[in-house]
Design a protein around this motif. Structure first.
Motif, PDB file in Angstrom:
ATOM      1  N   ARG A 119      30.077  67.106  84.441  1.00 26.48           N
ATOM      2  CA  ARG A 119      28.720  66.762  84.008  1.00 26.48           C
ATOM      3  C   ARG A 119      28.737  66.397  82.524  1.00 26.48           C
ATOM      4  N   THR A 120      28.286  65.172  82.249  1.00 22.60           N
ATOM      5  CA  THR A 120      28.275  64.660  80.889  1.00 22.60           C
ATOM      6  C   THR A 120      26.878  64.179  80.555  1.00 22.60           C
ATOM      7  N   ALA A 121      26.472  64.363  79.295  1.00 23.52           N
ATOM      8  CA  ALA A 121      25.156  63.906  78.856  1.00 23.52           C
ATOM      9  C   ALA A 121      25.266  63.218  77.505  1.00 23.52           C
TER      10      ALA A 121
ATOM     11  N   TYR B  32      26.279  71.398  80.120  1.00 22.77           N
ATOM     12  CA  TYR B  32      27.124  70.258  80.492  1.00 22.77           C
ATOM     13  C   TYR B  32      28.579  70.564  80.170  1.00 22.77           C
TER      14      TYR B  32
ATOM     15  N   VAL C 131      29.214  66.564  75.979  1.00 20.99           N
ATOM     16  CA  VAL C 131      28.065  65.834  75.473  1.00 20.99           C
ATOM     17  C   VAL C 131      28.518  64.848  74.399  1.00 20.99           C
TER      18      VAL C 131
END
Length: 261
Positions: free
Chosen positions: A2-4, A93, A96
């Motif tokens: 999960r990347t933001a 996450y 990021v």
């Protein structure tokens, strides 16, 4: 994984966020969450969600960071508590990418989006010298990197990291959060190519021509009303030079017309 992509906005800085996100999506195919750090008084959500439905607003607990505010001194009058940015490290996450909201993206940033370092940022200016790199950094105000672009991995994304940054903040007086980030990460930070954070204060002909992200640092902003002297601080006019700033204003105006009209 999960990347933001993360940025931070206030009511009087909403246009900068629009410019950042519109230019990001124009030059890049983005299928990541866009996390926007805001205070509880932010009321411009509609302007941001009109750009993309990938936005998630993260409200910072202002009261939690109140004790930090008195530790930020110097010649800048802060309208927002710089410690609020420590909340980045609490986000759920695996990675990021933080981008300041006074940036214009003018090309693909795929290399930045694919960064695998635990912590990476671009050099403070394009003129950073070998001597600067060899300093012992005993001064807390010595900046190796500009904190406007930061790639951060899961290794540092936890409340313990946030608390360590708060502890550093409470230990002295600081010009801003960038000084604190440099104090903690100065030994471990990997330096990104300067084209991913071409700050106006560090602008050279080479950096101007190769930039993928222009960063409008300083009190005055390129979108302010008036002429060049109203849009760039005096120190930036001296360091970058009028001719480069005129070229940069042209690029900004072209993108404003492209993205907003």
């Amino acid at each position: 994984m999960r990347t933001a992509i993360v940025t931070q906005l206030t009511n009087n800085f909403t246009y900068g966020g629009e410019l950042l996100l519109k230019s990001l999506f124009y030059y890049n195919k983005i299928d990541l969450d866009i996390v926007v750090l805001i205070d509880d008084d932010f009321d411009q959500q509609d302007r941001i969600t009109a750009i993309t439905d990938r936005v998630k607003f993260h409200v910072v607990d202002k009261k939690f960071y109140e004790p930090c505010m008195k530790h930020f001194k110097g010649n800048r009058e802060w309208t927002i508590n710089p410690a609020h940015r420590f909340d980045i490290f609490t986000l759920p996450y695996d990675r990021v990418l933080y981008l300041d909201s006074d940036m214009l993206i003018v090309d693909s940033i795929a290399g930045l989006l694919n960064c695998t370092h635990d912590f990476a940022a671009a050099p403070y200016t394009s003129r950073i010298s070998i001597g600067s790199l060899q300093q012992t950094f005993t001064s807390f105000e010595t900046h190796l990197f500009n904190a406007g672009v930061m790639c951060i991995s899961k290794k540092y994304l936890n409340t313990g990291m946030r608390d360590e940054l708060i502890a550093i903040c409470m230990s002295g007086e600081w010009s801003g959060n960038q000084s604190i980030f440099n104090t903690y990460f100065r030994q471990s930070a990997k330096l990104l190519p300067g084209m991913y954070n071409a700050t106006t204060e560090g602008l050279t002909e080479h950096r101007f021509n190769n930039a993928k992200i222009y960063h409008f640092v300083g009190h005055k902003k390129v979108w302010d009303e008036g002429n060049l002297f109203d849009r760039f601080d005096q120190s930036i006019r001296w360091s970058a030079g009028i001719q480069l700033l005129i070229k940069l204003m042209r690029i900004y105006k072209q993108h404003h017309k492209l993205l907003f009209c």
